[in-house]
Design a protein around this motif. Structure first.
Motif, short mmCIF file in Angstrom:
data_model
loop_
_atom_site.label_atom_id
_atom_site.label_comp_id
_atom_site.label_asym_id
_atom_site.label_seq_id
_atom_site.Cartn_x
_atom_site.Cartn_y
_atom_site.Cartn_z
N ILE B 5 0.82 -1.20 0.00
CA ILE B 5 0.00 0.00 0.00
C ILE B 5 0.86 1.26 0.00
O ILE B 5 1.79 1.37 0.80
CB ILE B 5 -0.90 -0.02 1.25
CG1 ILE B 5 -1.55 -1.40 1.39
CG2 ILE B 5 -1.95 1.06 1.18
CD1 ILE B 5 -2.33 -1.59 2.67
N PRO B 6 0.55 2.24 -0.89
CA PRO B 6 1.31 3.49 -0.88
C PRO B 6 0.99 4.30 0.38
O PRO B 6 -0.18 4.48 0.72
CB PRO B 6 0.82 4.26 -2.12
CG PRO B 6 -0.06 3.34 -2.86
CD PRO B 6 -0.49 2.25 -1.94
N SER B 7 2.01 4.74 1.07
CA SER B 7 1.81 5.47 2.32
C SER B 7 2.75 6.68 2.36
O SER B 7 3.87 6.60 1.87
CB SER B 7 2.11 4.57 3.51
OG SER B 7 1.34 3.39 3.44
N LYS B 8 2.29 7.75 2.96
CA LYS B 8 3.06 9.00 2.96
C LYS B 8 3.88 9.12 4.23
O LYS B 8 3.37 8.94 5.34
CB LYS B 8 2.06 10.16 2.88
CG LYS B 8 2.71 11.51 2.63
CD LYS B 8 1.63 12.53 2.39
CE LYS B 8 2.25 13.88 2.04
NZ LYS B 8 1.23 14.87 1.77
N VAL B 9 5.15 9.47 4.10
CA VAL B 9 6.05 9.59 5.26
C VAL B 9 5.72 10.86 6.03
O VAL B 9 5.73 11.96 5.46
CB VAL B 9 7.52 9.63 4.82
CG1 VAL B 9 8.43 9.76 6.04
CG2 VAL B 9 7.88 8.38 4.03
N ILE B 10 5.45 10.72 7.33
CA ILE B 10 5.22 11.92 8.14
C ILE B 10 6.31 12.17 9.18
O ILE B 10 6.48 13.29 9.64
CB ILE B 10 3.80 11.97 8.76
CG1 ILE B 10 3.48 10.69 9.51
CG2 ILE B 10 2.76 12.17 7.68
CD1 ILE B 10 2.03 10.68 10.00
N GLU B 11 7.05 11.10 9.56
CA GLU B 11 8.15 11.28 10.51
C GLU B 11 9.26 10.31 10.17
O GLU B 11 8.98 9.17 9.82
CB GLU B 11 7.68 10.86 11.91
CG GLU B 11 7.31 11.96 12.87
CD GLU B 11 6.68 11.36 14.13
OE1 GLU B 11 5.48 11.62 14.36
OE2 GLU B 11 7.39 10.61 14.85
N ILE B 12 10.50 10.75 10.36
CA ILE B 12 11.62 9.81 10.16
C ILE B 12 12.34 9.65 11.48
O ILE B 12 12.64 10.65 12.16
CB ILE B 12 12.65 10.41 9.16
CG1 ILE B 12 11.94 10.90 7.91
CG2 ILE B 12 13.75 9.42 8.85
CD1 ILE B 12 12.14 10.09 6.71
N ASN B 13 12.61 8.41 11.89
CA ASN B 13 13.35 8.15 13.13
C ASN B 13 14.77 7.72 12.77
O ASN B 13 15.06 7.37 11.63
CB ASN B 13 12.64 7.05 13.92
CG ASN B 13 11.21 7.43 14.24
OD1 ASN B 13 10.91 8.58 14.53
ND2 ASN B 13 10.31 6.46 14.17
N ASP B 14 15.64 7.75 13.79
CA ASP B 14 17.04 7.43 13.46
C ASP B 14 17.39 5.96 13.68
O ASP B 14 18.55 5.59 13.71
CB ASP B 14 18.00 8.34 14.25
CG ASP B 14 17.75 8.24 15.74
OD1 ASP B 14 18.32 9.05 16.50
OD2 ASP B 14 16.98 7.35 16.17
N ASP B 15 16.36 5.13 13.84
CA ASP B 15 16.63 3.70 14.04
C ASP B 15 16.09 2.88 12.88
O ASP B 15 15.58 1.77 13.08
CB ASP B 15 16.01 3.22 15.36
CG ASP B 15 14.49 3.39 15.38
OD1 ASP B 15 13.85 2.85 16.30
OD2 ASP B 15 13.93 4.04 14.47
N ASN B 16 16.15 3.41 11.65
CA ASN B 16 15.63 2.70 10.47
C ASN B 16 14.13 2.47 10.55
O ASN B 16 13.63 1.46 10.06
CB ASN B 16 16.31 1.34 10.27
CG ASN B 16 17.70 1.48 9.72
OD1 ASN B 16 17.97 2.39 8.95
ND2 ASN B 16 18.59 0.59 10.13
N THR B 17 13.41 3.38 11.18
CA THR B 17 11.95 3.31 11.14
C THR B 17 11.40 4.67 10.74
O THR B 17 12.10 5.69 10.81
CB THR B 17 11.32 2.90 12.50
OG1 THR B 17 11.57 3.93 13.46
CG2 THR B 17 11.86 1.57 13.00
#
Lengths: 373, 81
Positions: B5-17
């Motif tokens: 499913i296409p999903s939009k990135v709203i936050e980036i974490n520094d642990d590969n999530t």
């Protein structure tokens, strides 16, 4: 641009269907390999809209459907071992084995858990209550899903988790396709190739289809616009006698695929010499197992005594047999449709599935049943 | 299995999530398999909790236009192609 709705607009569907209808010279047989494509075709009635122009043959791209009974029996056996937590994706839970299924084992008190992601396995392992348990992941899926199991291994090794084991049932798309084409008695003109497998692998894995067998191969996404544009390109290859591998899903599929995912898979997995498929029997070099150096994470090694008991039983004919009337095997090769099966809709339905094609969310029988009207 | 499913990135974490929005629902996904780092606002294809690939919006637009153009060509000169 709306990524969801833009690829399923009614006006686009009509337009593409008209173009296809106008261009089809004589009726074309197209096999869509992936269960996700079968579902989308049935859901949007694309087989009805293109009746008499395109005959969609349903292929074996459903990892749950192609799982033979004896692998389910292995999962059931392992689930019954003391101290085991057996985890599997949702649609594996209800597939009938010889005497039982994972859902039945759960109702009988075994610790069987449904997971949505290998990330859930990490959570189970990090739960202090489970530190003395053996967490076994019944890992299934084609090339789309194998990288996630590899990522799980990468993470459990990095975190020094030593009580997670993989029962690997990962399979590859090209071998059963070659098996279908090798059998010679097929009427297939071309293939709609699985879009998300291709995101990971790239387009090269299908090169035998045009080169060795002279059939069309178009990689398509899963929305109706994607499937119809894939079908149109297939029809054009057939009309122009120009078999090739084409990518109709360029927003997600690159020619080389996802190299990072490929490298991770190659780090942990190796190709099995043999693997049995429902409906096909053994297909050489069609399945993956963990490499020898990772055998301490391999459930087939860690539970080999328990599984040996099971194999002896199977050899003596006491287990491992599918229902004789179930046509799932023929359906997976595109030789029969679900409504050709004597059990379909009567004895076999989603509440009481006899074969895997009805149990799996992606199975052809489940699709036909769901969209029957 | 195939359905991603296409999903939009709203936050980036520094642990590969990353946290993504899928049709209004927010969830945490792994970005371990991505070749290029994800940025906020990117659309990612998610499958069993992992991002597989960034969706190329330019290619998406082009593929939508491809077959729409064919019909307008037909209308222009009346010749079927």
């Amino acid at each position: 641009m709306e990524l969801y709705s833009d690829f399923k607009r009614k006006d686009d569907i009509s337009r593409l269907a008209s173009i296809i209808s106008a261009e089809v010279e004589k009726p074309v047989n197209i096999m869509e390999i992936c269960g996700g494509h079968t579902h989308s075709i049935m859901k949007y009635g694309l087989n009805i809209i293109l009746k008499d122009k395109i005959n969609f043959l349903h292929g074996p791209g459903c990892p749950v459907c192609v799982m033979p009974v004896k692998r389910i029996d292995e999962a059931v056996k392992i689930a019954g071992s003391p101290g085991v937590i057996l985890a599997a994706y949702g649609d594996m839970m209800r597939v009938p084995g010889t005497d039982s299924s994972l859902i039945k084992e759960r109702t009988e008190g075994r610790d069987v858990r449904m997971v949505y992601s290998p990330l859930d396995i990490i959570k189970i392992a990090e739960d202090k209550n489970n530190k003395d348990k053996k967490i076994v992941f019944f890992a299934i899926g084609f090339e789309t899903t194998t990288p996630m199991t590899a990522a799980l291994l990468e993470e459990i090794i990095a975190k020094r988790i030593n009580n997670v084991f993989i029962h690997a049932n990962h399979v590859l798309v090209p071998p059963p396709i070659n098996a279908i084409l090798d059998s010679g008695d097929n009427l297939i003109d071309g293939f709609i190739c699985p879009g998300h497998v291709s995101v990971m692998t790239g387009s090269g894995i299908y090169s035998d289809i045009p080169r060795k067998y002279g059939k069309a191969a178009v990689i398509a996404g899963f929305e109706p616009y994607d499937i119809l544009s894939g079908a149109l390109l297939t029809v054009r290859q057939v009309n122009e006698k120009r078999p090739a591998v084409e990518i109709a899903y360029k927003r997600a599929v690159k020619e080389d695929g996802n190299k990072k995912a490929q490298d991770l898979v190659n780090k942990y997995f190796t190709v099995r010499d043999e693997f049995e498929w429902r409906g096909f029997g053994n297909i050489p070099k069609s399945g993956l197992r963990l490499k020898e150096e990772f055998k301490n994470f391999d459930a087939e090694y860690v539970f080999k005594d328990e599984l040996e008991e099971l194999h002896l039983k199977a050899e003596s004919g006491q287990s491992g047999k599918e229902n004789a009337l179930c046509k799932c095997g023929e359906i997976l090769k595109g030789k029969s449709k679900p409504d050709d099966c004597p059990l379909f809709g009567k004895v076999c339905n989603p509440e009481n599935p006899v074969g895997a094609c009805m149990v799996s969310f992606e199975g052809a029988c489940a699709a036909y049943y769901k969209y029957r009207t | 299995m195939c359905l991603a499913i296409p999903s939009k990135v709203i936050e980036i974490n520094d642990d590969n999530t990353a946290v993504v929005d899928t049709m209004g629902s927010k969830r945490l996904v792994s970005t371990m398999l991505l070749e290029e780092s994800a940025r906020i606002g990117d659309y990612l294809l998610i499958h069993v909790g992992y991002a597989m690939q960034k969706i190329d919006e330019k290619e998406a637009m082009e593929s939508l236009n491809l077959f729409r153009e064919i019909e307008s060509k037909t209308a222009d000169d009346g010749v079927e192609r």
